[in-house]
Design a protein around this motif. Structure first.
Motif, PDB file in Angstrom:
ATOM      1  N   PHE A   1       0.942  -1.074  -0.135  1.00  0.00           N
ATOM      2  CA  PHE A   1       0.071   0.049   0.103  1.00  0.00           C
ATOM      3  C   PHE A   1       0.909   1.399   0.049  1.00  0.00           C
ATOM      4  CE2 PHE A   1      -2.644  -3.186   2.262  1.00  0.00           C
ATOM      5  CZ  PHE A   1      -3.839  -3.092   1.435  1.00  0.00           C
ATOM      6  N   ARG A   2       0.351   2.468  -0.527  1.00  0.00           N
ATOM      7  CA  ARG A   2       0.690   3.643  -0.223  1.00  0.00           C
ATOM      8  C   ARG A   2       0.020   4.285   0.978  1.00  0.00           C
ATOM      9  NH1 ARG A   2      -0.155   9.287  -3.812  1.00  0.00           N
ATOM     10  NH2 ARG A   2       1.180  10.582  -2.661  1.00  0.00           N
ATOM     11  N   VAL A   3       0.808   4.464   2.040  1.00  0.00           N
ATOM     12  CA  VAL A   3       0.193   4.829   3.363  1.00  0.00           C
ATOM     13  C   VAL A   3      -0.073   6.349   3.388  1.00  0.00           C
ATOM     14  CG1 VAL A   3      -0.277   4.545   5.741  1.00  0.00           C
ATOM     15  CG2 VAL A   3       0.436   2.764   4.126  1.00  0.00           C
ATOM     16  N   ILE A   4      -1.199   7.116   3.732  1.00  0.00           N
ATOM     17  CA  ILE A   4      -1.141   8.300   3.870  1.00  0.00           C
ATOM     18  C   ILE A   4      -1.744   8.834   5.382  1.00  0.00           C
ATOM     19  CG2 ILE A   4      -1.885  10.562   3.251  1.00  0.00           C
ATOM     20  CD1 ILE A   4      -2.432   8.485   0.421  1.00  0.00           C
ATOM     21  N   ARG A   5      -1.097   9.384   6.169  1.00  0.00           N
ATOM     22  CA  ARG A   5      -1.675   9.769   7.394  1.00  0.00           C
ATOM     23  C   ARG A   5      -1.365  11.384   7.611  1.00  0.00           C
ATOM     24  NH1 ARG A   5       3.253   8.333  11.791  1.00  0.00           N
ATOM     25  NH2 ARG A   5       4.800   9.811  11.237  1.00  0.00           N
ATOM     26  N   PHE A   6      -2.391  11.897   8.181  1.00  0.00           N
ATOM     27  CA  PHE A   6      -2.560  13.329   8.213  1.00  0.00           C
ATOM     28  C   PHE A   6      -2.948  13.875   9.612  1.00  0.00           C
ATOM     29  CE2 PHE A   6      -6.437  11.920   6.912  1.00  0.00           C
ATOM     30  CZ  PHE A   6      -7.680  12.967   7.377  1.00  0.00           C
ATOM     31  N   ASP A   7      -2.796  15.046   9.989  1.00  0.00           N
ATOM     32  CA  ASP A   7      -3.536  15.636  11.019  1.00  0.00           C
ATOM     33  C   ASP A   7      -4.785  16.191  10.919  1.00  0.00           C
ATOM     34  OD1 ASP A   7      -1.326  15.562  13.085  1.00  0.00           O
ATOM     35  OD2 ASP A   7      -0.349  17.091  12.280  1.00  0.00           O
ATOM     36  N   ASN A   8      -5.869  15.960  11.767  1.00  0.00           N
ATOM     37  CA  ASN A   8      -6.923  16.406  11.401  1.00  0.00           C
ATOM     38  C   ASN A   8      -6.962  17.856  11.759  1.00  0.00           C
ATOM     39  OD1 ASN A   8      -8.851  14.266  10.753  1.00  0.00           O
ATOM     40  ND2 ASN A   8      -8.406  13.406  12.788  1.00  0.00           N
ATOM     41  N   ARG A   9      -7.915  18.599  11.130  1.00  0.00           N
ATOM     42  CA  ARG A   9      -8.057  20.058  11.699  1.00  0.00           C
ATOM     43  C   ARG A   9      -8.162  20.213  13.262  1.00  0.00           C
ATOM     44  NH1 ARG A   9     -13.325  22.880   9.814  1.00  0.00           N
ATOM     45  NH2 ARG A   9     -12.696  21.962   7.824  1.00  0.00           N
TER      46      ARG A   9
ATOM     47  N   ASP B   1     -17.429  18.129   7.895  1.00  0.00           N
ATOM     48  CA  ASP B   1     -16.495  19.063   7.570  1.00  0.00           C
ATOM     49  C   ASP B   1     -15.014  18.388   7.437  1.00  0.00           C
ATOM     50  OD1 ASP B   1     -17.812  21.556   6.915  1.00  0.00           O
ATOM     51  OD2 ASP B   1     -18.204  21.214   9.164  1.00  0.00           O
ATOM     52  N   MET B   2     -14.756  17.481   8.607  1.00  0.00           N
ATOM     53  CA  MET B   2     -13.378  16.934   8.700  1.00  0.00           C
ATOM     54  C   MET B   2     -13.257  15.659   7.699  1.00  0.00           C
ATOM     55  SD  MET B   2     -13.656  16.529  12.977  1.00  0.00           S
ATOM     56  CE  MET B   2     -11.915  16.535  12.930  1.00  0.00           C
ATOM     57  N   ALA B   3     -14.538  15.164   7.098  1.00  0.00           N
ATOM     58  CA  ALA B   3     -14.561  14.220   6.070  1.00  0.00           C
ATOM     59  C   ALA B   3     -14.255  14.866   4.756  1.00  0.00           C
ATOM     60  CB  ALA B   3     -15.790  13.541   6.063  1.00  0.00           C
TER      61      ALA B   3
ATOM     62  N   ALA C   1      -9.226   5.697  -2.158  1.00  0.00           N
ATOM     63  CA  ALA C   1      -8.390   5.040  -1.350  1.00  0.00           C
ATOM     64  C   ALA C   1      -9.115   4.144  -0.337  1.00  0.00           C
ATOM     65  CB  ALA C   1      -7.827   6.251  -0.470  1.00  0.00           C
ATOM     66  N   HIS C   2      -8.514   3.270   0.147  1.00  0.00           N
ATOM     67  CA  HIS C   2      -8.757   2.507   1.264  1.00  0.00           C
ATOM     68  C   HIS C   2      -8.756   3.253   2.475  1.00  0.00           C
ATOM     69  CE1 HIS C   2      -8.702  -1.273  -1.248  1.00  0.00           C
ATOM     70  NE2 HIS C   2      -7.581  -0.725  -1.320  1.00  0.00           N
ATOM     71  N   VAL C   3      -9.829   3.345   3.266  1.00  0.00           N
ATOM     72  CA  VAL C   3     -10.037   4.408   4.518  1.00  0.00           C
ATOM     73  C   VAL C   3     -10.079   3.615   5.593  1.00  0.00           C
ATOM     74  CG1 VAL C   3     -11.228   6.164   5.557  1.00  0.00           C
ATOM     75  CG2 VAL C   3     -11.046   6.044   2.853  1.00  0.00           C
ATOM     76  N   VAL C   4      -9.108   3.891   6.586  1.00  0.00           N
ATOM     77  CA  VAL C   4      -9.168   3.385   7.921  1.00  0.00           C
ATOM     78  C   VAL C   4      -9.117   4.490   9.155  1.00  0.00           C
ATOM     79  CG1 VAL C   4      -7.657   1.789   9.605  1.00  0.00           C
ATOM     80  CG2 VAL C   4      -7.671   1.281   7.010  1.00  0.00           C
ATOM     81  N   GLY C   5     -10.419   4.369   9.790  1.00  0.00           N
ATOM     82  CA  GLY C   5     -10.348   5.341  10.914  1.00  0.00           C
ATOM     83  C   GLY C   5     -10.682   4.840  12.347  1.00  0.00           C
ATOM     84  N   ALA C   6      -9.854   5.536  13.133  1.00  0.00           N
ATOM     85  CA  ALA C   6      -9.890   4.840  14.538  1.00  0.00           C
ATOM     86  C   ALA C   6     -10.573   5.860  15.429  1.00  0.00           C
ATOM     87  CB  ALA C   6      -8.407   4.701  15.234  1.00  0.00           C
ATOM     88  N   SER C   7     -11.474   5.274  16.410  1.00  0.00           N
ATOM     89  CA  SER C   7     -12.207   6.333  17.330  1.00  0.00           C
ATOM     90  C   SER C   7     -13.040   7.460  16.595  1.00  0.00           C
ATOM     91  CB  SER C   7     -11.423   6.631  18.481  1.00  0.00           C
ATOM     92  OG  SER C   7     -12.102   7.181  19.471  1.00  0.00           O
ATOM     93  N   MET C   8     -12.781   8.889  16.858  1.00  0.00           N
ATOM     94  CA  MET C   8     -13.463   9.721  16.079  1.00  0.00           C
ATOM     95  C   MET C   8     -13.116   9.619  14.589  1.00  0.00           C
ATOM     96  SD  MET C   8     -12.919  13.845  16.399  1.00  0.00           S
ATOM     97  CE  MET C   8     -11.406  13.975  15.458  1.00  0.00           C
ATOM     98  N   GLY C   9     -11.743   8.958  14.318  1.00  0.00           N
ATOM     99  CA  GLY C   9     -11.495   8.940  12.904  1.00  0.00           C
ATOM    100  C   GLY C   9     -12.311   7.713  12.164  1.00  0.00           C
TER     101      GLY C   9
END
Length: 344
Positions: free
Chosen positions: A95-103, A140-142, A157-165
């Protein structure tokens, strides 16, 4: 579903209210007015894109031609909480993995001008549904995540979210299904107010005075994860301390976390909308999660047609290192059903 009528406000049910109030106490120490905030220079984006009217800090790992996998972190958590060991193994899986800071966390834009609701406003909202000013919602975060995909020229993309993510990832699947190859919702919930709340002892354990220093922030994080972490796995205090220190040094902003909590409040239940989701979905939840009880994961899987449910013995509200192989295997297997390795 009529999205325009989706955000009708009503008194908050006990499950959603408890989760939000606990998060407020844990992340912000119960504050409701301005506290310590790192200097603007320390919170300046270093590798960001301007999307949806704000700057989103991100990192990309692996071959840019590989199937993209977008990681979305939870309340108050910065992208660095996605362990690099996990990322490296996902890259090795193709995979190409992308992580980011939420607002409002890390090096992405902090909406300081929006302010935060007072403690009284929270109480009135919980009791009577009297809505304070809302800076943004999970939708808005989406949209921020979609904007990041646009900036990186990634159609889906494949989307993986944890808790609020996980909540944000669900919003992505609801509102932008064409951008989501697969959905993996981890230790999250539909937001249904009829679901069980966090365990009562969690509230007293997390109700602590506000942090004032870097050392206190690290100590708070250790105490918090001792309470909400996975009882079936060894507690790695050094790892928690390292990530807490890194997060504090990048940018510490309790008010930003409070605005994220308000976003959870304001977004309400996704249960009805999830019934229309056709994106292949995997739900992962710990059987021992004291913060978002396992019923939240079960409800998510039952709400999305065809969703697969993976319940893990001994897992609480974290991702212990010993569990990573199983976690990575589940995500990879799920995603590769849609984009097999031969499709790279």
């Amino acid at each position: 579903m009529n999205m325009k009528n989706e955000q009708r406000f009503r008194p908050i049910g006990r499950g959603a209210a408890t989760l939000a109030c606990l998060a407020l106490l844990a992340a912000c120490g119960g504050h409701t007015s301005r506290m310590i905030h790192q200097t603007p220079e320390s919170c300046t984006p270093k590798h960001s894109v301007h999307v949806n009217g704000i700057d989103i800090e991100y990192e990309s790992f692996g071959d840019e031609k590989a199937p993209p996998l977008l990681l979305i972190m939870g309340l108050s958590a910065q992208m660095v909480v996605w362990d690099e060991e996990l990322i490296e193994q996902l890259v090795q899986r193709g995979f190409r993995v992308i992580r980011f800071d939420n607002r409002d966390v890390g090096l992405s834009t902090h909406l300081d001008s929006a302010g935060v609701p007072s403690k009284l406003q929270f109480v009135l909202w919980r009791a009577f549904g009297w809505q304070p000013k809302v800076a943004y919602r999970l939708s808005d975060m989406a949209a921020d995540a979609v904007g990041l995909l646009d900036a990186l020229k990634i159609p889906a993309a494949h989307v993986v979210g944890a808790s609020m993510g996980g909540m944000i990832a669900q919003e992505l699947a609801i509102r932008y299904p064409e951008r989501v190859l697969t959905l993996t919702s981890v230790m999250s919930t539909t937001g249904d107010t009829n679901l069980p709340s966090a365990k009562p002892e969690i509230a007293s354990s997390l109700s602590m005075s506000p942090v004032r220093t870097r050392e206190e922030a690290i100590e708070r994080s250790v105490k918090m994860f001792q309470v909400i972490g996975s009882p079936g796995f060894p507690f790695d205090a050094e790892r928690v301390q390292r990530l807490a220190a890194l997060s504090y040094d990048r940018c510490y902003d309790p008010d930003g976390v409070t605005r994220q909590i308000v976003a959870i409040f304001a977004s309400g239940s996704r249960k009805q909308a999830l019934a229309a989701v056709k994106v292949p979905t995997l739900v992962i939840h710990g059987k021992e999660d004291p913060l978002v009880p396992v019923e939240g994961g079960i409800d998510t899987a039952q709400s999305i047609p065809g969703a697969e449910l993976l319940l893990i013995d001994g897992m609480g509200h974290d991702l212990p290192r010993e569990m990573l192989p199983r976690f990575i295997e589940a995500i990879s297997t799920h995603a590769h059903r849609v984009t097999p390795l031969s499709a790279r």
